[in-house]
Structure formats: structure tokens, C-alpha cells
Design a protein around this motif. Structure first.
Motif, PDB file in Angstrom:
ATOM      1  N   ASP A 205      -0.496  -1.261  37.667  1.00  0.00           N
ATOM      2  CA  ASP A 205       0.104  -0.139  36.947  1.00  0.00           C
ATOM      3  C   ASP A 205       1.588  -0.430  36.701  1.00  0.00           C
ATOM      4  N   PRO A 206       2.032  -0.450  35.434  1.00  0.00           N
ATOM      5  CA  PRO A 206       3.421  -0.855  35.146  1.00  0.00           C
ATOM      6  C   PRO A 206       4.462   0.008  35.853  1.00  0.00           C
ATOM      7  N   ILE A 212       8.220  -0.445  42.633  1.00  0.00           N
ATOM      8  CA  ILE A 212       8.227  -1.298  43.827  1.00  0.00           C
ATOM      9  C   ILE A 212       9.276  -2.398  43.688  1.00  0.00           C
ATOM     10  N   ALA A 213       9.314  -3.038  42.521  1.00  0.00           N
ATOM     11  CA  ALA A 213      10.253  -4.139  42.304  1.00  0.00           C
ATOM     12  C   ALA A 213      11.698  -3.685  42.426  1.00  0.00           C
ATOM     13  N   ASP A 246      13.422  -2.283  32.460  1.00  0.00           N
ATOM     14  CA  ASP A 246      12.028  -2.729  32.440  1.00  0.00           C
ATOM     15  C   ASP A 246      11.935  -4.198  32.024  1.00  0.00           C
ATOM     16  N   GLU A 247      12.746  -4.603  31.045  1.00  0.00           N
ATOM     17  CA  GLU A 247      12.688  -5.991  30.579  1.00  0.00           C
ATOM     18  C   GLU A 247      13.078  -6.965  31.686  1.00  0.00           C
ATOM     19  N   VAL A 248      14.146  -6.648  32.402  1.00  0.00           N
ATOM     20  CA  VAL A 248      14.596  -7.522  33.485  1.00  0.00           C
ATOM     21  C   VAL A 248      13.566  -7.558  34.617  1.00  0.00           C
ATOM     22  N   ASN A 254       6.850 -10.836  39.309  1.00  0.00           N
ATOM     23  CA  ASN A 254       5.521 -11.222  38.825  1.00  0.00           C
ATOM     24  C   ASN A 254       4.505 -10.182  39.277  1.00  0.00           C
ATOM     25  N   TRP A 255       4.316  -9.148  38.431  1.00  0.00           N
ATOM     26  CA  TRP A 255       3.433  -8.061  38.817  1.00  0.00           C
ATOM     27  C   TRP A 255       2.180  -8.068  37.945  1.00  0.00           C
TER      28      TRP A 255
END
Length: 300
Positions: A205-206, A212-213, A246-248, A254-255
């Protein structure tokens, strides 16, 4: 022809390794997790350190003794944590005891971490060059392993990459996207070892994956070298605010599902990495081993 440390490492590492970088845990948990990662088929295990706490060479020794074939690496051994002769001696002792199973990654850390330890932060390039000089001067006093171990530099920017090319067996950058891996390979040339440490978020899920990231400290820490490198690659303050746009996030973390993560790590191999190391988010060592075991069929 004499076998070099790079030749040996390329022969033994394979494509994909793993990290075990959780906080303090009992030695039995480290032994068990290392054995599980080895059994899953990964080519390497890497551990890190700050200054104090979990000392990296002791940690490597515990896991080398608990495994049979897997390469153990420091990712990284903090040069502020020990005298350069001690760094050379510790690596040489482990490489002598476990031939072909040690990789030495060395880094200058970050200013905030160094100053917390009571030391004065100085020019990273000058510090690294002087430290390598002193390590070289200590070689004769250390054991001579039967199989040479690679000396790798945590090199993000082009100047430190040049140090890795000229003074070491290669580089061990972390967190940054495949385009950065391609640039590092260009600087190193074909004859040096390139190990890429990559953070893995096994979440499809994006929105959940990005949340999380954004908890990772790499882009948030004051003076982050990762943020500085992304700026050199063309990203601005807005891209790096609040843990990253979001882009960075999508570039650096790596999700996705297992297949998507495998494709992303393959991108670093295609960009010139010899070996890619997967670092998964997990609260403890057993959970880390669980996630690495689950990913193994897709990654290896």
C-alpha cells in the motif's frame, strides 16, 4: 595470478545480502538470526555501529562463530570509535580466523553522532585519508590472513568516492537511488567492489509504505549526508522536508510486494553494483529474520 580481495569478495558474496541492524539484543538472538539468514541463502550479513554500545567487531565475531559460510561485513565500522591500528588489527584477526568471510566497511559517520560521543567533528575527507594512512602503517603489526579481506569506504559524494577508488577496494554507499549507484560505478571504474545498502519496506500500500519510510532517520538527522547527496542530485528543500516527498521516498526506499522489491534491488545491480544488501524494517531480530526469510525466494 594473485587473487585480490575484490576477486575473493565477488566470488563469495553472490547477488543479495542482508543487514541485522536492530538495537541491543542478547547474543543468543544474534546467533539465531544470523543462522536463519544464512540458511535462507543470502550471501552476506552486515551490521553497523555508532560510538559505544554494540561494538561492531565483537558483534561480527559472535555471528561468524554461529555461521558456516556467509560473509560478515561492517556497514559501517565507525572510524571515530577506535584507533586506526585497532581497526586494522581487529579486521585482520577476524579475517585470519574466518578466511574469506569478512568484509570491512569503514565510514566517517555524521557530525551529530560524533559530537555526542565527546569528540570534535572535522573534515570527513581529511579524517578518512589520515585514518587510512595510519591503518596502512599498522598492517605489518597485524595478523596476515590467508585470504585478503576487502576494505570498503562509505562513500556518498564524488570526493569520498575518489578516496574509495584510490585508497580502498571499493565503496559501500547506502539509501540512495539506482542513479546514484550508476554514478558511483562510473567513479570507481570496473575493477573496484561496489556494495549498495538498500532499505526495504515490504508493504504494497503506497500510503502505508511511505509513512513507514518517513520514520527512518537517514533523511531527518541534522547534517544528513544522504539529504546533502540528494541535493547534489537536484532535489531541493521542498523535496526533503518532513522526511521526503513521495518522489524522494519512492526513489530511496524499496517498497511494494516481494516481486516489486526484487525488481528495485535488481535495478542497483543493473546500475553497476556487485552486491545489494537488503535492510528491512522490523522491531527486533526474530522479526527481521522472519521478513528476510519471506523475501528470500523472490530476491535470491
Amino acid at each position: 595470478m594473485t587473487t585480490t580481495a575484490v576477486d575473493e569478495a565477488r566470488k563469495r558474496l553472490g547477488r543479495i545480502g542482508a543487514t541485522l541492524m536492530t538495537p541491543l539484543a542478547p547474543a543468543d538472538e544474534w546467533r539465531a538470526a544470523a543462522a536463519r539468514v544464512e540458511k535462507a541463502g543470502y550471501g552476506s550479513i552486515w551490521v553497523n555501529e555508532a560510538v559505544g554500545g554494540r561494538e561492531v567487531f565483537t558483534q561480527l565475531g559472535v555471528m561468524l562463530a554461529a555461521t558456516d559460510r556467509i560473509v560478515l561485513g561492517s556497514g559501517i565500522a565507525n572510524l571515530w570509535a577506535r584507533h586506526p591500528a585497532a581497526m586494522q588489527g581487529a579486521a585482520s584477526v577476524l579475517a585470519d580466523a574466518y578466511p574469506g568471510r569478512l568484509a570491512l566497511g569503514i565510514g566517517v559517520s555524521m557530525g551529530a553522532i560524533v559530537e555526542q560521543s565527546g569528540q570534535e567533528w572535522t573534515s570527513p575527507l581529511a579524517k578518512m585519508r589520515g585514518y587510512l594512512d595510519a591503518m596502512d602503517a599498522a598492517v605489518e603489526a597485524a595478523p596476515a590472513p590467508s585470504v585478503p579481506f576487502p576494505r570498503l569506504i562509505a562513500a556518498l559524494g564524488p570526493k569520498m568516492q575518489a578516496v574509495a577508488r584510490d585508497r580502498a577496494d571499493g565503496a559501500i554507499p547506502a539509501l540512495l537511488p539506482a542513479e546514484h549507484t550508476r554514478r558511483v560505478r562510473e567513479t570507481l571504474g570496473p575493477d573496484k567492489l561496489l556494495i549498495s545498502l538498500q532499505t526495504v519496506v515490504p508493504e504494497a500500500d503506497p500510503a502505508k509504505a511511505r509513512a513507514i519510510a518517513r520514520q527512518a532517520p537517514g533523511l531527518l538527522m541534522p547534517g544528513s549526508p544522504y539529504a546533502r547527496m540528494l541535493r547534489e542530485m537536484g532535489y531541493g528543500d521542498a523535496d526533503l522536508a518532513d522526511g521526503g516527498s513521495d518522489e524522494v521516498i519512492d526513489l530511496c526506499f524499496n517498497w511494494g510486494d516481494d516481486a516489486a522489491i526484487a525488481r528495485r534491488l535488481q535495478g542497483h545491480l543493473d546500475a553497476g553494483a556487485d552486491h545489494v544488501v537488503a535492510s528491512v524494517f522490523a522491531p527486533d531480530l526474530p522479526s527481521t529474520a522472519d521478513r528476510l526469510e519471506r523475501l528470500a525466494p523472490s530476491l535470491l
